[in-house]
Design a protein around this motif. Structure first.
Motif, PDB file in Angstrom:
ATOM      1  N   GLY A  19      -9.412  -2.126   0.005  1.00  0.00           N
ATOM      2  CA  GLY A  19      -8.462  -1.247   0.687  1.00  0.00           C
ATOM      3  C   GLY A  19      -7.122  -1.303  -0.032  1.00  0.00           C
ATOM      4  N   ARG A  20      -6.076  -0.944   0.694  1.00  0.00           N
ATOM      5  CA  ARG A  20      -4.722  -0.964   0.152  1.00  0.00           C
ATOM      6  C   ARG A  20      -3.827  -1.790   1.074  1.00  0.00           C
ATOM      7  NH1 ARG A  20      -6.641   3.615   0.464  1.00  0.00           N
ATOM      8  NH2 ARG A  20      -5.341   4.438   2.124  1.00  0.00           N
ATOM      9  N   VAL A  21      -2.909  -2.536   0.464  1.00  0.00           N
ATOM     10  CA  VAL A  21      -1.927  -3.301   1.232  1.00  0.00           C
ATOM     11  C   VAL A  21      -0.543  -2.917   0.724  1.00  0.00           C
ATOM     12  CG1 VAL A  21      -1.092  -5.581   1.901  1.00  0.00           C
ATOM     13  CG2 VAL A  21      -3.554  -5.206   1.572  1.00  0.00           C
ATOM     14  N   THR A  22       0.318  -2.560   1.668  1.00  0.00           N
ATOM     15  CA  THR A  22       1.665  -2.101   1.337  1.00  0.00           C
ATOM     16  C   THR A  22       2.682  -2.915   2.116  1.00  0.00           C
ATOM     17  OG1 THR A  22       0.819   0.141   1.034  1.00  0.00           O
ATOM     18  CG2 THR A  22       3.199  -0.097   1.294  1.00  0.00           C
ATOM     19  N   LEU A  23       3.738  -3.316   1.438  1.00  0.00           N
ATOM     20  CA  LEU A  23       4.872  -3.977   2.067  1.00  0.00           C
ATOM     21  C   LEU A  23       5.975  -2.938   2.230  1.00  0.00           C
ATOM     22  CD1 LEU A  23       6.530  -6.415   3.021  1.00  0.00           C
ATOM     23  CD2 LEU A  23       7.001  -6.910   0.599  1.00  0.00           C
ATOM     24  N   CYS A  24       6.505  -2.856   3.424  1.00  0.00           N
ATOM     25  CA  CYS A  24       7.590  -1.926   3.747  1.00  0.00           C
ATOM     26  C   CYS A  24       8.802  -2.182   2.847  1.00  0.00           C
ATOM     27  CB  CYS A  24       7.956  -2.127   5.218  1.00  0.00           C
ATOM     28  SG  CYS A  24       9.584  -1.553   5.702  1.00  0.00           S
ATOM     29  N   THR A  25       9.355  -1.108   2.299  1.00  0.00           N
ATOM     30  CA  THR A  25      10.501  -1.198   1.390  1.00  0.00           C
ATOM     31  C   THR A  25      11.680  -1.919   2.029  1.00  0.00           C
ATOM     32  OG1 THR A  25       9.848   0.859   0.320  1.00  0.00           O
ATOM     33  CG2 THR A  25      12.128   0.172   0.015  1.00  0.00           C
ATOM     34  N   GLN A  26      12.076  -1.497   3.220  1.00  0.00           N
ATOM     35  CA  GLN A  26      13.229  -2.119   3.883  1.00  0.00           C
ATOM     36  C   GLN A  26      12.945  -3.573   4.246  1.00  0.00           C
ATOM     37  OE1 GLN A  26      14.719   0.128   7.191  1.00  0.00           O
ATOM     38  NE2 GLN A  26      14.833   2.020   6.011  1.00  0.00           N
ATOM     39  N   CYS A  27      11.715  -3.856   4.689  1.00  0.00           N
ATOM     40  CA  CYS A  27      11.348  -5.224   5.063  1.00  0.00           C
ATOM     41  C   CYS A  27      11.400  -6.137   3.841  1.00  0.00           C
ATOM     42  CB  CYS A  27       9.960  -5.244   5.692  1.00  0.00           C
ATOM     43  SG  CYS A  27       9.845  -4.243   7.187  1.00  0.00           S
ATOM     44  N   ALA A  28      10.945  -5.622   2.702  1.00  0.00           N
ATOM     45  CA  ALA A  28      11.014  -6.390   1.454  1.00  0.00           C
ATOM     46  C   ALA A  28      12.470  -6.651   1.073  1.00  0.00           C
ATOM     47  CB  ALA A  28      10.288  -5.641   0.343  1.00  0.00           C
ATOM     48  N   ALA A  29      13.287  -5.623   1.138  1.00  0.00           N
ATOM     49  CA  ALA A  29      14.695  -5.758   0.759  1.00  0.00           C
ATOM     50  C   ALA A  29      15.418  -6.758   1.658  1.00  0.00           C
ATOM     51  CB  ALA A  29      15.386  -4.397   0.815  1.00  0.00           C
ATOM     52  N   ARG A  30      15.169  -6.717   2.961  1.00  0.00           N
ATOM     53  CA  ARG A  30      15.818  -7.648   3.890  1.00  0.00           C
ATOM     54  C   ARG A  30      15.442  -9.101   3.605  1.00  0.00           C
ATOM     55  NH1 ARG A  30      15.709  -3.192   7.424  1.00  0.00           N
ATOM     56  NH2 ARG A  30      13.553  -3.477   8.050  1.00  0.00           N
ATOM     57  N   ARG A  31      14.278  -9.305   2.995  1.00  0.00           N
ATOM     58  CA  ARG A  31      13.797 -10.659   2.697  1.00  0.00           C
ATOM     59  C   ARG A  31      13.990 -11.027   1.224  1.00  0.00           C
ATOM     60  NH1 ARG A  31      11.788  -8.283   6.816  1.00  0.00           N
ATOM     61  NH2 ARG A  31      11.201  -9.474   8.668  1.00  0.00           N
ATOM     62  N   GLY A  32      14.629 -10.129   0.478  1.00  0.00           N
ATOM     63  CA  GLY A  32      14.896 -10.397  -0.921  1.00  0.00           C
ATOM     64  C   GLY A  32      13.646 -10.410  -1.789  1.00  0.00           C
ATOM     65  N   LEU A  33      12.614  -9.666  -1.373  1.00  0.00           N
ATOM     66  CA  LEU A  33      11.340  -9.648  -2.098  1.00  0.00           C
ATOM     67  C   LEU A  33      11.246  -8.437  -3.014  1.00  0.00           C
ATOM     68  CD1 LEU A  33       8.963 -10.543   0.888  1.00  0.00           C
ATOM     69  CD2 LEU A  33       9.822 -12.081  -0.893  1.00  0.00           C
ATOM     70  N   THR A  34      10.717  -8.659  -4.204  1.00  0.00           N
ATOM     71  CA  THR A  34      10.427  -7.584  -5.138  1.00  0.00           C
ATOM     72  C   THR A  34       8.938  -7.655  -5.470  1.00  0.00           C
ATOM     73  OG1 THR A  34      10.823  -8.910  -7.118  1.00  0.00           O
ATOM     74  CG2 THR A  34      12.745  -7.787  -6.153  1.00  0.00           C
ATOM     75  N   GLU A  35       8.427  -6.659  -6.190  1.00  0.00           N
ATOM     76  CA  GLU A  35       6.994  -6.646  -6.512  1.00  0.00           C
ATOM     77  C   GLU A  35       6.583  -7.885  -7.296  1.00  0.00           C
ATOM     78  OE1 GLU A  35       5.181  -3.012  -7.656  1.00  0.00           O
ATOM     79  OE2 GLU A  35       5.912  -2.027  -5.840  1.00  0.00           O
ATOM     80  N   GLU A  36       7.478  -8.466  -8.072  1.00  0.00           N
ATOM     81  CA  GLU A  36       7.167  -9.681  -8.826  1.00  0.00           C
ATOM     82  C   GLU A  36       6.902 -10.874  -7.911  1.00  0.00           C
ATOM     83  OE1 GLU A  36      10.098  -7.811  -9.642  1.00  0.00           O
ATOM     84  OE2 GLU A  36       8.841  -6.689 -11.033  1.00  0.00           O
ATOM     85  N   ASP A  37       7.398 -10.817  -6.671  1.00  0.00           N
ATOM     86  CA  ASP A  37       7.237 -11.920  -5.708  1.00  0.00           C
ATOM     87  C   ASP A  37       5.933 -11.842  -4.925  1.00  0.00           C
ATOM     88  OD1 ASP A  37       9.891 -12.949  -6.184  1.00  0.00           O
ATOM     89  OD2 ASP A  37      10.656 -11.274  -4.988  1.00  0.00           O
ATOM     90  N   LEU A  38       5.169 -10.762  -5.091  1.00  0.00           N
ATOM     91  CA  LEU A  38       4.068 -10.468  -4.178  1.00  0.00           C
ATOM     92  C   LEU A  38       2.696 -10.859  -4.721  1.00  0.00           C
ATOM     93  CD1 LEU A  38       5.211  -6.929  -3.010  1.00  0.00           C
ATOM     94  CD2 LEU A  38       5.932  -9.179  -2.169  1.00  0.00           C
ATOM     95  N   VAL A  39       1.765 -10.991  -3.789  1.00  0.00           N
ATOM     96  CA  VAL A  39       0.362 -11.173  -4.126  1.00  0.00           C
ATOM     97  C   VAL A  39      -0.070  -9.992  -4.986  1.00  0.00           C
ATOM     98  CG1 VAL A  39      -1.971 -11.181  -3.118  1.00  0.00           C
ATOM     99  CG2 VAL A  39      -0.125 -12.448  -1.994  1.00  0.00           C
ATOM    100  N   ALA A  40      -0.877 -10.253  -5.997  1.00  0.00           N
ATOM    101  CA  ALA A  40      -1.370  -9.172  -6.859  1.00  0.00           C
ATOM    102  C   ALA A  40      -2.089  -8.127  -6.011  1.00  0.00           C
ATOM    103  CB  ALA A  40      -2.320  -9.733  -7.913  1.00  0.00           C
ATOM    104  N   GLY A  41      -1.745  -6.864  -6.251  1.00  0.00           N
ATOM    105  CA  GLY A  41      -2.369  -5.768  -5.530  1.00  0.00           C
ATOM    106  C   GLY A  41      -1.558  -5.221  -4.374  1.00  0.00           C
ATOM    107  N   VAL A  42      -0.549  -5.949  -3.933  1.00  0.00           N
ATOM    108  CA  VAL A  42       0.320  -5.461  -2.852  1.00  0.00           C
ATOM    109  C   VAL A  42       1.417  -4.615  -3.487  1.00  0.00           C
ATOM    110  CG1 VAL A  42       1.925  -6.100  -1.015  1.00  0.00           C
ATOM    111  CG2 VAL A  42      -0.133  -7.472  -1.400  1.00  0.00           C
ATOM    112  N   ARG A  43       1.626  -3.428  -2.916  1.00  0.00           N
ATOM    113  CA  ARG A  43       2.686  -2.549  -3.413  1.00  0.00           C
ATOM    114  C   ARG A  43       3.816  -2.494  -2.384  1.00  0.00           C
ATOM    115  NH1 ARG A  43       1.771   3.736  -1.941  1.00  0.00           N
ATOM    116  NH2 ARG A  43       1.127   3.405   0.211  1.00  0.00           N
TER     117      ARG A  43
END
Length: 120
Positions: free
Chosen positions: A75-99
């Motif tokens: 399937g697909r797994v997506t992290l909310c843009t605003q939720c990522a920003a509030r937590r200081g997360l970028t795509e480099e911080d994520l599990v492979a395959g999560v956008r």
């Protein structure tokens, strides 16, 4: 018409039963051959970070890490843009395959013909 399931999780360690239920439904749907898109928002955003799902524990529940892996595999797994920003997360911080994507992508997915959206 092909059906799809879009699941938005807003809960994390703060509400473990609701969080685990959302992951369980997503993984069960993937196993049944349904096109699944899982959105991590709010406190569930942390499960996009490597190792965080493995730390989650709920008695009598499948390991969250296994459920996430199941969804990522088919399937697909997506992290909310605003939720990522509030937590200081970028795509480099994520599990492979999560956008990371925002509200416009969520709305687009939920409005497709045959889509069913669930929010936990």
């Amino acid at each position: 018409m092909s059906r799809s399931l879009v699941i938005k999780i807003t809960a994390g360690d703060n509400d473990p039963e609701r969080c685990n239920q959302a992951f369980t439904v997503a993984a069960a749907a993937v196993a049944a051959g349904v096109d699944v898109s899982l959105w991590l928002t709010g406190e569930s955003a942390w499960f996009a970070v490597p190792g965080r799902a493995a730390e989650f524990s709920l008695p009598h529940a499948a390991p969250l890490e296994d459920l996430l892996d199941t969804v990522l595999a088919a399937g697909r797994v997506t992290l909310c843009t605003q939720c990522a920003a509030r937590r200081g997360l970028t795509e480099e911080d994520l599990v492979a395959g999560v956008r990371i994507a925002g509200a416009a992508a969520f709305v687009e997915e939920t409005l497709r013909d045959g889509a069913q959206a669930l929010v936990y």
